[in-house]
Design a protein around this motif. Structure first.
Motif, short mmCIF file in Angstrom:
data_model
loop_
_atom_site.label_atom_id
_atom_site.label_comp_id
_atom_site.label_asym_id
_atom_site.label_seq_id
_atom_site.Cartn_x
_atom_site.Cartn_y
_atom_site.Cartn_z
N LEU A 146 22.57 76.65 48.90
CA LEU A 146 22.07 75.32 48.55
C LEU A 146 21.30 75.36 47.23
O LEU A 146 21.46 74.48 46.38
CB LEU A 146 21.17 74.79 49.67
CG LEU A 146 20.60 73.38 49.50
CD1 LEU A 146 21.70 72.33 49.62
CD2 LEU A 146 19.50 73.10 50.53
N ARG A 147 20.51 76.38 47.05
CA ARG A 147 19.68 76.52 45.84
C ARG A 147 20.52 76.59 44.57
O ARG A 147 20.17 75.96 43.55
CB ARG A 147 18.81 77.77 45.95
CG ARG A 147 17.94 78.04 44.74
CD ARG A 147 17.13 79.31 44.86
NE ARG A 147 17.94 80.53 44.85
CZ ARG A 147 18.45 81.09 43.74
NH1 ARG A 147 18.27 80.51 42.56
NH2 ARG A 147 19.17 82.21 43.82
N VAL A 148 21.62 77.35 44.60
CA VAL A 148 22.38 77.58 43.35
C VAL A 148 23.42 76.49 43.07
O VAL A 148 24.01 76.47 41.99
CB VAL A 148 23.07 78.97 43.35
CG1 VAL A 148 22.02 80.06 43.50
CG2 VAL A 148 24.14 79.08 44.42
N ILE A 149 23.64 75.58 44.03
CA ILE A 149 24.55 74.46 43.79
C ILE A 149 23.79 73.33 43.09
O ILE A 149 22.63 73.06 43.39
CB ILE A 149 25.13 73.94 45.13
CG1 ILE A 149 25.98 75.02 45.81
CG2 ILE A 149 26.00 72.70 44.90
CD1 ILE A 149 26.47 74.61 47.20
N LYS A 150 24.47 72.66 42.18
CA LYS A 150 23.87 71.52 41.49
C LYS A 150 23.67 70.35 42.44
O LYS A 150 24.43 70.19 43.41
CB LYS A 150 24.77 71.08 40.33
CG LYS A 150 24.93 72.10 39.22
CD LYS A 150 25.91 71.61 38.16
CE LYS A 150 26.10 72.65 37.07
NZ LYS A 150 27.09 72.21 36.05
N PRO A 151 22.67 69.49 42.19
CA PRO A 151 22.53 68.27 42.99
C PRO A 151 23.83 67.47 43.00
O PRO A 151 24.44 67.27 41.94
CB PRO A 151 21.40 67.52 42.27
CG PRO A 151 20.59 68.60 41.62
CD PRO A 151 21.60 69.64 41.19
N GLY A 152 24.26 67.06 44.17
CA GLY A 152 25.54 66.35 44.30
C GLY A 152 26.72 67.28 44.45
O GLY A 152 27.86 66.82 44.63
N GLY A 153 26.49 68.59 44.40
CA GLY A 153 27.58 69.56 44.54
C GLY A 153 28.06 69.70 45.98
O GLY A 153 27.42 69.21 46.92
N VAL A 154 29.18 70.38 46.13
CA VAL A 154 29.83 70.48 47.44
C VAL A 154 29.98 71.95 47.86
O VAL A 154 30.10 72.84 47.01
CB VAL A 154 31.20 69.76 47.43
CG1 VAL A 154 32.18 70.45 46.47
CG2 VAL A 154 31.79 69.64 48.82
N PHE A 155 29.98 72.16 49.16
CA PHE A 155 30.06 73.50 49.74
C PHE A 155 31.11 73.48 50.85
O PHE A 155 31.07 72.63 51.73
CB PHE A 155 28.69 73.89 50.29
CG PHE A 155 28.63 75.21 51.03
CD1 PHE A 155 29.31 76.33 50.57
CD2 PHE A 155 27.85 75.33 52.18
CE1 PHE A 155 29.23 77.55 51.25
CE2 PHE A 155 27.76 76.54 52.86
CZ PHE A 155 28.45 77.64 52.41
N TYR A 156 32.07 74.43 50.78
CA TYR A 156 33.10 74.53 51.82
C TYR A 156 33.04 75.91 52.48
O TYR A 156 32.97 76.93 51.79
CB TYR A 156 34.49 74.31 51.24
CG TYR A 156 34.83 72.85 51.06
CD1 TYR A 156 35.26 72.08 52.14
CD2 TYR A 156 34.68 72.23 49.82
CE1 TYR A 156 35.55 70.72 51.97
CE2 TYR A 156 34.97 70.89 49.65
CZ TYR A 156 35.41 70.14 50.74
OH TYR A 156 35.69 68.82 50.57
N VAL A 157 33.08 75.91 53.79
CA VAL A 157 33.11 77.14 54.57
C VAL A 157 34.39 77.15 55.39
O VAL A 157 34.72 76.18 56.07
CB VAL A 157 31.90 77.21 55.54
CG1 VAL A 157 32.02 78.42 56.45
CG2 VAL A 157 30.59 77.23 54.77
N LEU A 158 35.13 78.25 55.31
CA LEU A 158 36.28 78.49 56.19
C LEU A 158 35.88 79.65 57.09
O LEU A 158 35.55 80.73 56.61
CB LEU A 158 37.52 78.84 55.36
CG LEU A 158 38.76 79.31 56.13
CD1 LEU A 158 39.23 78.26 57.13
CD2 LEU A 158 39.88 79.67 55.16
N GLU A 159 35.88 79.41 58.39
CA GLU A 159 35.41 80.44 59.31
C GLU A 159 36.16 80.36 60.64
O GLU A 159 36.63 79.29 61.04
CB GLU A 159 33.90 80.28 59.55
CG GLU A 159 33.24 81.40 60.34
CD GLU A 159 33.49 82.77 59.75
OE1 GLU A 159 34.48 83.41 60.19
OE2 GLU A 159 32.74 83.20 58.86
N PHE A 160 36.29 81.50 61.30
CA PHE A 160 36.87 81.53 62.63
C PHE A 160 36.00 80.73 63.60
O PHE A 160 34.78 80.67 63.44
CB PHE A 160 36.99 82.97 63.15
CG PHE A 160 38.05 83.78 62.48
CD1 PHE A 160 39.39 83.45 62.62
CD2 PHE A 160 37.72 84.89 61.71
CE1 PHE A 160 40.39 84.20 62.01
CE2 PHE A 160 38.70 85.64 61.10
CZ PHE A 160 40.03 85.30 61.25
N SER A 161 36.65 80.10 64.57
CA SER A 161 35.92 79.39 65.61
C SER A 161 36.59 79.67 66.95
O SER A 161 37.57 80.42 67.02
CB SER A 161 35.87 77.89 65.30
OG SER A 161 37.14 77.38 64.98
#
Length: 242
Positions: A146-161
């Motif tokens: 969260l810290r290194v992403i710019k404001p308004g930026g997006v984060f995607y996680v692909l993970e086993f469930s």
């Protein structure tokens, strides 16, 4: 806590680094074999969700052998920085990047996802494929992202469930706990790595639980997209604009 080497004195971070160093020469072969190549489709789906945001600079956390970064470079015109704890995995990534002549688009370096060596707000987006369950402290790792992403930026996680519907749930559990560790041990020669995999997936707070953790550390508009009967999930999260 799920650990690769239960009799080791190392912390989880050290054990995960050792494990991936050990299996790095066979990792790609096993990964595609054990997933019947469906992991490539999941990565494609994730990148297609990211593409409309037109990120110019992407951080690929737990980049491993670079598959996610390479796949992203095919669909998104961006600078991609990959980080990983395992030098063995990164060496494989460097070879693949050089072979594809992507050195001007993708760079990789050894770094800890829970202590990222970057200034605040320097990436438009971040991605992580099959890596968050290996964090020693999940919340600290997510806070760093969260810290290194710019404001308004997006984060995607692909993970086993964990699938929840019968009979696929039972078939999945049999394969994941019985067949996968056996094949993994034979091919990788590491007795623990592919026993750790199902244990780490079982322990990981997937679905709504992970969405709640994303919200707790400060991400907003968090969504979960189950893939292939719930074997894996794509998570989307955003950093507030202000």
């Amino acid at each position: 806590m799920a650990l690769p080497y239960k009799h080791s004195d190392q912390n989880k971070k050290g054990q995960v680094e050792e494990m991936f160093d050990n299996i790095s020469p066979k990792y790609d072969l096993l990964n595609h074999l054990l997933s019947v190549n469906i992991d490539k489709l999941w990565r494609k789906h994730t990148i297609n969700k990211l593409k409309p945001f037109k990120p110019e600079r992407i951080l690929d956390i737990a980049t491993g052998t670079g598959d996610f970064a390479i796949a992203a470079s095919k669909r998104i015109d961006a600078e991609i920085v990959g980080i990983d704890l395992s030098e063995g995995m990164l060496n494989v990534a460097r070879e693949k990047i050089a072979k594809r002549k992507l050195g001007d688009r993708i760079s990789v370096l050894k770094a800890d996802s829970e202590n990222l060596p970057f200034e605040d707000a320097v990436f438009d987006a971040a991605i992580v494929g099959f890596g968050v369950r290996n964090f020693e402290n999940l919340k600290i790792g997510l806070q760093e992202i969260l810290r290194v992403i710019k404001p308004g930026g997006v984060f995607y996680v692909l993970e086993f469930s964990k699938p929840v519907k019968a009979p696929f749930k039972q078939l999945y559990l049999f394969y994941f706990k019985r067949i996968l560790p056996l094949i993994g041990r034979i091919v990788s020669k590491d007795q623990s790595a592919y026993t750790y995999l199902p244990e780490s997936v079982e322990e990981f707070p997937d679905g709504d639980n992970f969405l709640a953790i994303l919200a707790e550390v400060g991400f907003i508009q968090n969504k979960c997209y189950p893939q292939t009967f719930g074997i894996a999930s794509i998570y989307e999260a955003h950093k507030p604009k202000k």
